[in-house]
Design a protein around this motif. Structure first.
Motif, PDB file in Angstrom:
ATOM      1  N   HIS A   1      -6.809  -2.685   1.601  1.00 18.96           N
ATOM      2  CA  HIS A   1      -6.217  -3.266   0.384  1.00 18.96           C
ATOM      3  C   HIS A   1      -6.888  -2.690  -0.864  1.00 18.96           C
ATOM      4  CE1 HIS A   1      -4.489  -6.130   3.201  1.00 18.96           C
ATOM      5  NE2 HIS A   1      -3.632  -6.428   2.243  1.00 18.96           N
ATOM      6  N   LEU A   2      -8.210  -2.558  -0.764  1.00 20.91           N
ATOM      7  CA  LEU A   2      -8.964  -2.018  -1.906  1.00 20.91           C
ATOM      8  C   LEU A   2      -8.531  -0.574  -2.196  1.00 20.91           C
ATOM      9  CD1 LEU A   2     -11.341  -2.524  -3.899  1.00 20.91           C
ATOM     10  CD2 LEU A   2     -12.843  -1.550  -2.188  1.00 20.91           C
ATOM     11  N   THR A   3      -8.342   0.197  -1.122  1.00 23.83           N
ATOM     12  CA  THR A   3      -7.899   1.593  -1.291  1.00 23.83           C
ATOM     13  C   THR A   3      -6.530   1.634  -1.979  1.00 23.83           C
ATOM     14  OG1 THR A   3      -9.039   2.109   0.755  1.00 23.83           O
ATOM     15  CG2 THR A   3      -7.550   3.782  -0.066  1.00 23.83           C
ATOM     16  N   ALA A   4      -5.610   0.794  -1.486  1.00 27.96           N
ATOM     17  CA  ALA A   4      -4.256   0.777  -2.070  1.00 27.96           C
ATOM     18  C   ALA A   4      -4.317   0.388  -3.548  1.00 27.96           C
ATOM     19  CB  ALA A   4      -3.376  -0.200  -1.301  1.00 27.96           C
ATOM     20  N   LEU A   5      -5.146  -0.580  -3.857  1.00 22.70           N
ATOM     21  CA  LEU A   5      -5.257  -1.026  -5.257  1.00 22.70           C
ATOM     22  C   LEU A   5      -5.861   0.083  -6.123  1.00 22.70           C
ATOM     23  CD1 LEU A   5      -5.046  -3.347  -7.334  1.00 22.70           C
ATOM     24  CD2 LEU A   5      -7.331  -4.031  -6.671  1.00 22.70           C
ATOM     25  N   LEU A   6      -6.931   0.680  -5.638  1.00 27.33           N
ATOM     26  CA  LEU A   6      -7.583   1.747  -6.424  1.00 27.33           C
ATOM     27  C   LEU A   6      -6.649   2.937  -6.637  1.00 27.33           C
ATOM     28  CD1 LEU A   6     -11.182   1.758  -4.884  1.00 27.33           C
ATOM     29  CD2 LEU A   6     -10.547   1.021  -7.166  1.00 27.33           C
ATOM     30  N   SER A   7      -5.795   3.210  -5.631  1.00 26.90           N
ATOM     31  CA  SER A   7      -4.896   4.372  -5.744  1.00 26.90           C
ATOM     32  C   SER A   7      -3.882   4.204  -6.874  1.00 26.90           C
ATOM     33  CB  SER A   7      -4.172   4.621  -4.424  1.00 26.90           C
ATOM     34  OG  SER A   7      -3.175   3.647  -4.240  1.00 26.90           O
ATOM     35  N   THR A   8      -3.677   2.975  -7.330  1.00 28.66           N
ATOM     36  CA  THR A   8      -2.747   2.767  -8.450  1.00 28.66           C
ATOM     37  C   THR A   8      -3.464   2.927  -9.797  1.00 28.66           C
ATOM     38  OG1 THR A   8      -3.113   0.389  -8.528  1.00 28.66           O
ATOM     39  CG2 THR A   8      -1.308   1.154  -7.136  1.00 28.66           C
ATOM     40  N   TYR A   9      -4.788   3.023  -9.740  1.00 29.11           N
ATOM     41  CA  TYR A   9      -5.559   3.157 -10.982  1.00 29.11           C
ATOM     42  C   TYR A   9      -6.082   4.577 -11.199  1.00 29.11           C
ATOM     43  CZ  TYR A   9      -5.631  -1.825 -11.936  1.00 29.11           C
ATOM     44  OH  TYR A   9      -5.257  -3.104 -12.244  1.00 29.11           O
ATOM     45  N   ILE A  10      -6.493   5.239 -10.112  1.00 26.61           N
ATOM     46  CA  ILE A  10      -7.135   6.546 -10.310  1.00 26.61           C
ATOM     47  C   ILE A  10      -6.264   7.672  -9.758  1.00 26.61           C
ATOM     48  CG2 ILE A  10      -9.498   5.719 -10.487  1.00 26.61           C
ATOM     49  CD1 ILE A  10      -9.929   6.312  -7.593  1.00 26.61           C
ATOM     50  N   LYS A  11      -6.444   8.847 -10.352  1.00 27.80           N
ATOM     51  CA  LYS A  11      -5.599   9.989 -10.004  1.00 27.80           C
ATOM     52  C   LYS A  11      -5.906  10.515  -8.619  1.00 27.80           C
ATOM     53  CE  LYS A  11      -4.814  13.425 -13.046  1.00 27.80           C
ATOM     54  NZ  LYS A  11      -5.162  14.276 -14.197  1.00 27.80           N
TER      55      LYS A  11
END
Lengths: 517, 315
Positions: free
Chosen positions: A441-451
C-alpha cells in the motif's frame, strides 16, 4: 567547454535545495543516526564495544542508502532527460556530451557525498563509546565514498544505454547482483567442480580462474566493510577495493561518454509499447473486445501483457522451478515429493511477493506518467471503483505464479495445513503478513507522489520503521518477557492495519487530486 | 415561457488555490443548444471554471452550480453521464489502437456491447478517423489525437461538451478540421462550452461569449449584443469593376459609413451597423450604379473586443 556543466550543476543544486522532500530525507537520515546513537547508548550499559554496534549500524545504513540511490537516483540521471525529450535541447544550447554527463551525474554524486560527510563527526562518537578506532572510521567512509563513485558511474552508463528510467534501474540491479553475488557464485561453482572431481585442484583450469576470482573479490565493498568492522582492523584504506572501485568508476564514465552519441540521441518512442499483445483479433494473444469492466481488461492486457505474458510466465517459471528442483535434488542426494512441493511453494511465494511489489509500484504510476488520469476520472463511476478495477486487472497477471503456488501447496497439503495451524496463532506471523500488505500500500501511495523510485523508497521506509520498532520493542519490553513482546506485536499489527485502511482513502483522494491537475 | 432548466447554471462561483483566487464569484447561465465561448488571457480562470463543471475540481465555493438542473456536488456521477470533457492537456493510452481505445471507453461508459461497434464507427466517421481505426494511438499526429479525444468524449452522446482549448497546438489544417467538427456538433444540438485563444474561430462558432479576466467576467452575452454595446464597427470588403472615380467619396457620404480604405484590389468599408445594415449598404451601392464583383461582410472582430475589454491582468 564546461560552462554547460556548471549551469546544470548550479541548477541541480538549486532545485535540490528548494525541494522539501530533500530536506525531509536528510532529516530522516539524521533521525536514524540519532536513533542508532540512542540504541548504542542504551546497550552500552550491558554490552561491551557499544561503539562498534553503533558504527556497524551507521555503516550498513549508509550502504543500503547508497544501493537505493544507485538504483533510483543515479540510474535516472540521463533517462529523465530522455523521457522529457530535452537532451536535444541541451545539446542545441551548446552543452557538449561530457559536460552534460558531468552536469547530470556530478550534482547527484555531490549530494550523496555531502550526506556521507555530514554524518562523519557523529560517527566519531563511536570511538568514545568504545570498540572502534579512528582508522576504522576513516577506512569505512573511504570505502563507502569510493563505492558511491563507482555506483554513480554505473548508474550513469545504465542511464545512457537504456531508454527509460525503469530499464536503467533494472540494469543497475542486475549489475549490482553480479558485483555482489557473481564472483562468490563463480568461486562456489569452481569449488563444486573440484569437489566433484570434474577438474583437479592443481590444474590450470582451476588455478588461474581461482586466482583471478580471489583478486576480483577484493573489489567488493561488502567484503571490505566486513573486514573493517572486525576488531583490530589496522589496514590502509588505500587498498584493492579503493583502487578497483575508483578505476572501474572512471572506466564506466569513459564508456558512458563513448556510448552517449550512440544511445542518448536515438529517438525514443513516448509510447509504452504493446509488447506481445497482437493487434489482429484472430490472434491468440489478442486482447479482443473490451470486457464489461473495461479497466480490468485494459490493465490486464496493456499494463501486464495479457495472455501472451501469462503463457511466457507459465513457461519460464516452470523451467526455472524444474531447474531449481533438479539442483536441490542433486545437492541433497535424496528428494521426496514434500521437498519438491516445498521448494515450489516457497520459491513461488517469494516470486508472488516480488510481482505484487512491482504491480503496486506501477498500477497508478502509469496513469500519472501518461497523464491519463483525467480521462479515467471522467467515467461515470467513483474513483474507488476505478482504482479497485485497476488493481484487479493487475492481480489477474498473478495467475501463473498462483498456479505453481497452488501446485506446491496441494502436493504437501498435510504439512502445509499443519504449519498453517502453527503459525496462524502466532502474533509475529500476523505482524509480518500485515507488514507486507502495508508495504504494498505504501509503495502504491508513494508512486502517486514521486516520479521514480517508489519501491526502493517504500523498502527503505519499511526497513527503517522495522529497525525503529524492534529496538523500541526491545527497550519497552525489557524484562517483560514473551507476553509483553506479543502484546506489542498485536498493537503494531493493529496500527498497520489501520494504516492500510487509511491508505485506501488517501490513495483515492490523491488520484482525484491528480485527475484535476 | 420555457420550463426547461438551462443546461448550465452557475451562481457566485469561487475557486481558490490556497491564497490565490482563480475565480472570483462569477455567474452565468447557458441555455440548451448554445455554443458558449469562454475567452480570457492565460490564468484568467477559464480552465478552473471548466474543471468545476467537469466535476474534477473538488474545492470551490458557490451558491449554485447546476448542469441540466442537477446540482453538481449532489450527483457528480450523474453529471458525468451527460457531459463530455476534453482538457487542454491530456494523455491518451498510446499503446492501444484507436479502435481499442474507443471500445475501452465505450465499455467504461457502460454502452451496450451490441451497440458499441456502431457507435465507435459513427464517432470515428464524425471525427474523420475511420481510416486510422487500427493505427496505434502513438502513431497519430497531434491533430488526430485531438480528434480521437473528441471522439472519446462523444461516445456516450453527452448533452454538454466542455472543451478547454481544443485547438491549442494544432496546425491550421487541423484547427479548421476541429472547427468544422464543432460546427457539426452545434448543428446536432449539443450545448458546447469552449475556451480558446483563437478568437477569430470562436466568433464563427459561438452564439454567445463570456470574457473573463483575473477571475471575473468582463462581459458576457451574444456577440451582436457585445459589439453594439462597445459601438464597434463591422468591415465590409467590396470589389468594384471599372473606374473608381468618386465612388469612395459617395460611399463615405452615406450615413452609417465610418470610413472607406482603398486596398490593393478592394475597398474596405467600416460600417456602424446600428445606423446602416450590411444589406442596406449593398442596396445603396447598387443604386449608385457601380458594378459589384464581390461583397463580403467580415466577421466581427473579436480581437478588438478582447483587447478593448481586457487589460492583460491575471488573478
Amino acid at each position: 567547454m564546461f560552462q554547460g556543466m556548471f549551469a546544470l550543476f548550479h541548477r541541480a543544486l538549486n532545485v535540490d535545495f528548494r525541494l522539501t522532500r530533500t530536506h525531509l530525507f536528510r532529516f530522516l537520515f539524521a533521525v536514524m543516526i540519532l536513533f542508532s546513537l540512542m540504541m548504542a547508548h542504551t546497550t552500552s550499559r550491558f554490552m561491551a564495544a557499544a561503539g562498534l554496534v553503533f558504527f556497524t549500524q551507521i555503516i550498513y545504513l549508509n550502504f543500503v542508502f547508497i544501493i537505493m540511490a544507485g538504483i533510483s537516483f543515479f540510474a535516472t540521471a540521463i533517462t529523465e532527460e530522455k523521457e522529457e525529450q530535452t537532451i536535444g535541447l541541451l545539446l542545441m544550447a551548446g552543452v557538449n556530451p561530457i559536460s552534460l554527463l558531468l552536469g547530470k551525474s556530478l550534482p547527484r554524486l555531490v549530494s550523496a557525498l555531502l550526506l556521507l560527510s555530514v554524518q562523519f563527526p557523529f560517527t566519531l562518537l563511536a570511538i568514545t563509546l568504545g570498540g572502534v578506532t579512528f582508522s576504522q572510521v576513516i577506512s569505512a567512509y573511504i570505502a563507502l565514498a569510493v563505492f558511491l563513485f563507482f555506483l554513480s558511474n554505473l548508474g550513469l552508463i545504465c542511464s545512457v544505454v537504456c531508454a527509460r528510467s525503469r530499464s536503467a534501474s533494472t540494469l543497475v540491479v542486475l549489475s549490482l547482483a553480479f558485483y555482489f553475488f557473481g564472483i562468490p557464485l563463480l568461486k562456489w561453482i569452481l569449488l563444486v567442480m573440484v569437489q566433484q572431481g570434474w577438474i583437479s585442484a592443481g590444474s590450470i583450469i582451476n588455478f588461474y580462474p581461482k586466482l583471478i576470482l580471489d583478486w576480483l573479490s577484493q573489489f567488493s565493498v561488502l567484503s571490505q566493510i566486513n573486514r573493517i568492522l572486525i576488531s583490530g582492523f589496522s589496514e590502509s584504506p588505500w587498498n584493492m577495493q579503493f583502487w578497483g572501485n575508483l578505476i572501474m568508476g572512471i572506466i564506466l564514465f569513459f564508456f558512458a561518454c563513448l556510448l552517449f552519441n550512440r544511445f542518448a540521441l536515438t529517438e525514443i518512442s513516448t509510447s509504452p509499447g504493446r509488447g506481445l499483445i497482437a493487434k489482429k483479433k484472430s490472434h491468440y494473444f489478442s486482447p479482443g473486445r473490451s470486457w464489461s469492466n473495461a479497466l480490468i481488461w485494459k490493465d490486464y492486457f496493456f499494463l501486464n501483457g495479457g495472455y501472451g505474458m501469462a503463457v511466457i510466465k507459465l513457461c519460464c517459471y516452470g523451467i526455472a522451478l524444474m531447474a531449481l528442483c533438479i539442483f536441490v535434488a542433486y545437492l541433497s542426494r535424496s528428494y521426496s515429493r514434500e521437498e519438491f512441493a516445498l521448494t515450489v511453494f516457497w520459491t513461488m511465494l517469494v516470486v508472488l511477493i516480488i510481482e505484487i511489489s512491482l504491480i503496486s509500484a506501477r498500477v497508478f504510476h502509469v496513469e500519472v506518467q501518461w497523464n491519463t488520469m483525467v480521462s479515467t476520472a471522467m467515467l461515470p463511476q467513483s474513483m474507488s471503483k476505478t482504482a479497485y478495477s485497476k488493481v484487479i486487472g493487475c492481480l489477474l497477471s498473478l495467475v501463473p505464479v498462483c498456479f505453481y503456488l497452488s501446485i506446491g501447496f496441494v502436493l504437501c497439503i498435510d504439512e502445509m495445513l499443519y504449519d498453517l495451524g502453527m503459525v496462524l496463532s502466532e502474533p509475529g506471523f500476523w505482524m509480518m503478513f500485515i507488514e507486507v500488505l502495508f508495504f504494498w500500500h505504501l509503495t502504491a501511495l508513494l508512486s502517486t507522489y514521486i516520479k521514480w523510485g517508489a519501491l526502493p523508497l517504500a523498502f527503505v521506509l519499511m526497513w527503517v520503521g522495522n529497525m525503529f520498532f524492534f529496538f523500541s520493542a526491545s527497550l519497552i519490553t525489557l524484562g517483560g518477557g514473551a507476553r509483553a513482546i506479543e502484546s506489542l506485536y498485536i498493537v503494531f499489527t493493529l496500527a498497520m492495519f489501520v494504516g492500510i485502511v487509511v491508505s485506501h482513502f488517501v490513495i483515492k483522494e490523491r488520484l482525484i487530486q491528480l485527475a484535476s491537475r | 415561457m420555457s420550463t426547461q432548466p438551462p443546461m448550465v447554471e452557475v451562481k457566485n462561483l469561487w475557486v481558490r488555490y490556497g491564497k490565490y483566487e482563480a475565480v472570483k464569484g462569477i455567474s452565468f447561465s447557458i441555455p440548451k443548444g448554445e455554443v458558449f465561448g469562454f475567452i480570457g488571457p492565460n490564468g484568467a480562470g477559464k480552465s478552473s471554471t471548466i474543471k468545476v463543471l467537469a466535476t474534477l475540481q473538488r474545492e470551490y465555493q458557490c451558491d449554485t452550480v447546476k448542469i441540466n438542473g442537477i446540482s453538481l456536488n449532489k450527483a457528480p456521477h450523474l453529471i458525468r453521464e451527460i457531459i463530455g470533457y476534453m482538457p487542454d492537456f491530456f494523455g491518451v493510452y498510446e499503446d492501444l489502437t484507436a479502435r481499442e481505445y474507443l471500445h475501452f471507453f465505450a465499455a467504461a461508459y457502460r454502452i451496450d456491447r451490441k451497440k458499441r461497434k456502431a457507435i465507435v464507427n459513427d464517432v470515428l466517421e464524425l471525427t474523420d478517423l475511420t481510416g486510422k481505426i487500427d493505427a496505434p494511438v502513438d502513431s497519430l499526429s497531434r491533430g488526430m489525437k485531438q480528434r480521437l479525444a473528441l471522439a472519446r468524449v462523444l461516445l456516450h452522446d453527452p448533452d454538454l461538451l466542455l472543451l478547454d482549448e481544443p485547438a491549442s497546438g494544432l496546425d491550421p489544417r487541423a484547427r479548421i478540421e476541429v472547427r468544422e467538427l464543432l460546427v457539426a456538433l452545434k448543428e446536432m444540438g449539443k450545448t458546447i462550452i469552449i475556451s480558446s485563444h483563437i478568437l477569430h474561430e470562436l466568433s464563427q462558432l459561438c452564439t454567445s461569449i463570456g470574457i473573463i479576466e483575473a477571475g471575473e467576467f468582463v462581459t458576457q452575452g451574444s456577440l451582436d449584443h457585445i459589439y453594439k454595446r462597445l459601438e464597434l464597427s463591422r468591415v465590409v470588403h467590396v470589389q468594384i469593376v471599372g473606374e473608381m472615380n468618386g465612388v469612395c467619396e459617395n460611399i463615405e457620404a452615406m450615413p452609417g459609413v465610418k470610413s472607406v480604405t482603398v486596398q490593393a484590389d478592394r475597398l474596405a468599408i467600416q460600417l456602424q451597423e446600428d445606423q446602416l445594415a450590411v444589406e442596406d449598404l449593398h442596396a445603396k451601392l447598387a443604386a449608385t450604379g457601380v458594378k459589384i464583383r464581390m461583397f463580403q461582410a467580415e466577421a466581427m472582430d473579436m480581437e478588438t473586443v478582447f483587447m478593448k475589454l481586457t487589460e492583460g491582468k491575471t488573478a
